[in-house]
Write a protein that holds these residues in place. Structure first.
Motif, mmCIF file in Angstrom:
data_model
loop_
_atom_site.group_PDB
_atom_site.id
_atom_site.type_symbol
_atom_site.label_atom_id
_atom_site.label_comp_id
_atom_site.label_asym_id
_atom_site.label_seq_id
_atom_site.Cartn_x
_atom_site.Cartn_y
_atom_site.Cartn_z
ATOM 1 N N GLU A 135 0.824 -1.206 0.000
ATOM 2 C CA GLU A 135 0.000 0.000 0.000
ATOM 3 C C GLU A 135 0.857 1.255 0.000
ATOM 4 N N ARG A 187 -3.563 -0.727 -7.784
ATOM 5 C CA ARG A 187 -4.103 -0.624 -6.426
ATOM 6 C C ARG A 187 -5.334 -1.503 -6.251
ATOM 7 N N LEU A 244 -5.047 -4.597 -3.554
ATOM 8 C CA LEU A 244 -5.755 -4.444 -2.282
ATOM 9 C C LEU A 244 -7.159 -5.031 -2.312
#
Length: 514
Positions: free
Chosen positions: A386, A437, A441
């Motif tokens: 992240e 991303r 995630l």
């Protein structure tokens, strides 16, 4: 705030009951616990800190309210990438449908309000008392620093849910949430979004200062300097403060490493994973009779929900993953050759696929319990990946294309050895980073927040994901659902719980979100 205002003695009982130290409870029965007891020594105060952290995975009131892990599922349910394969059970579907969060009387509207203010109250009690205790200064600094960081984390979650998005360059006088930095019991009004973020940043700045000289944390379940800087990076990204976001994200990951590709297929349930910065360590004797994060998301634990409704990735997003990317292997491609890697829920008695198990294209194997006899498993709250993504996004959004591509490269090439340093620029580069991303995630609770902070429309159209039920009526609504940009619609704000409005003298019906 009044509805969830708890007396000091009750909060102590909560903290101490949720401590892992049973001998402490045996010495101090819960009906005799007082505030002076918990803070008569640094040892006792640290037990209260353990209790604060345990509230992050304890069940609030029912089996779809397993604390922050449940909110992670709600946040992804409100996005477009975390896809349901059936309609057998109702858990988390109120969030999926985008209906209940807009009703002040629902449990969905109340759940995060209760959860994060409850954790926040525990943090406040420790912050208010830790300096009065005798003990090594650096140990007390660690306790105070991590509690300040947790208080900021609570306010950040709350303001993103109940307030309008932060817009850089504007006054941000829109209604936010009550700022609760004391357990005095005084009713608090809704502060502006600007003021909430000022308090969040003030807490994080102090936390970072204290943690910079603190002793090492006892476990990854506790916040340390890296995690506090990770919080600061998240906050700056949300506020479109690109330089701070990039700086803090880089500092947060300094000295830490990404996991290997072999570890990437290991099930995402081990806090010892080198890449995990912060998480919950939920043991088998700490899970409720029903519920827990892995009861709803595990690829292999044999709960009815996992067996009959395996979770899938949005086929549109899946198509964007390179064939040489290790993450492509987290979801079934639908081929016979790959099916052996996706048996679905496992019967613990036979160690074979459970009777009636559903196996469906695009289903995942990201989250897997280590022992199929138990729904227990560690929960990832922050990972090194992240931080790479925040740094890359912040640099790209500030026009530093080359630096952004360089920041993204270590993560991207780690997951995909064939990846080549990106030469994209402008919005094309931003889009590439955001796709990375979303893939990285998936299932970790970021998608709703990402859509809201970037003022992006929700669009679930275009998927060819199959369904395992012929009577999945909700999919006609939920999976063709589109929502306009947050700046154009009030549906992106949770309603303030009605009980709060009824009891808190500083908040009236006129203060409710429109």
């Amino acid at each position: 705030m009044k509805i969830f205002k708890l007396t000091p003695v009750f909060m102590l009982i909560t903290a101490l009951l949720t401590s892992c130290k049973k001998d402490f409870l045996e010495t101090f029965p819960t009906d005799q616990v007082a505030q002076t007891t918990a803070f008569e020594s640094l040892t006792n105060a640290k037990l209260a800190v353990n209790g604060m952290y345990r509230l992050m995975y304890l069940q609030i009131s029912n089996q779809s309210q397993d604390a922050h892990g449940a909110m992670m599922l709600n946040m992804d349910a409100m996005g477009e990438d975390f896809v349901w394969s059936g309609n057998t059970y109702s858990y988390f579907k109120p969030a999926l449908r985008w209906v209940d969060h807009r009703s002040a009387a629902t449990s969905l509207a109340a759940f995060p309000y209760i959860l994060y203010y409850r954790i926040n109250s525990n943090a406040n009690m420790i912050i208010e008392n830790i300096d009065k205790i005798e003990g090594p200064v650096n140990e007390k600094a660690a306790v105070k620093g991590e509690c300040l960081a947790v208080r900021a984390w609570c306010h950040l979650n709350l303001v993103q849910l109940y307030g309008k998005r932060y817009e850089a360059g504007k006054q941000n006088t829109q209604a936010g949430i009550p700022i609760i930095i004391s357990n005095s019991g005084v009713d608090q009004p809704r502060s502006t979004v600007e003021d909430v973020y000022k308090q969040i940043n003030a807490d994080l700045d102090q936390a970072i200062s204290l943690l910079s000289t603190a002793v090492a944390r006892p476990a990854k379940t506790h916040v340390n300097l890296n995690v506090a800087k990770g919080f600061k990076a998240r906050v700056a990204l949300t506020m479109q403060d690109w330089s701070t976001a990039a700086k803090m994200a880089k500092e947060a990951r300094t000295g830490l490493s990404l996991m290997s590709n072999a570890d990437y297929l290991g099930g995402f349930t081990q806090i010892a994973n080198t890449e995990w910065m912060w998480g919950a360590n939920q043991l088998a004797d700490q899970v409720p009779t029903y519920g827990s994060f892995y009861s709803y998301v595990s690829a292999n634990f044999n709960s009815s929900w996992n067996r009959l409704e395996p979770k899938m990735i949005n086929s549109v997003l899946y198509a964007k993953i390179a064939s040489t990317d290790i993450r492509k292997k987290l979801w079934w491609d639908g081929t016979t050759a790959d099916k052996v890697n996706f048996p679905g829920a496992i019967d613990a008695a036979t160690n074979a696929p459970a009777s009636g198990v559903k196996v469906i294209k695009y289903m995942h194997r990201k989250f897997k319990v280590q022992d199929v006899n138990s729904r227990a498993g560690d929960i990832p709250f922050m990972r090194v990946a992240e931080m790479y993504l925040i740094e890359a996004e912040a640099l790209a959004r500030s026009g530093q294309d080359a630096a952004a591509a360089t920041a993204l490269y270590p993560l991207a090439v780690s997951r995909n050895p064939s990846y080549v340093l990106s030469t994209k620029t402008g919005n094309d580069l931003i889009d590439e980073i955001m796709i990375q991303r979303r893939i990285e995630l998936w299932g970790e609770g970021f998608r709703f927040y990402d859509l809201k902070r970037t003022d992006s429309e929700l669009n679930r159209n275009g998927m060819d994901n199959p369904r395992v039920s012929s009577t999945v009526t909700y999919t006609d609504i939920a999976f063709t659902l589109s929502k306009p940009k947050p700046s154009r619609s009030n549906v992106w704000e949770y309603k303030i719980p009605q009980d709060e409005i009824d009891v808190n003298k500083a908040i009236g019906p006129e203060d409710q979100n429109p």
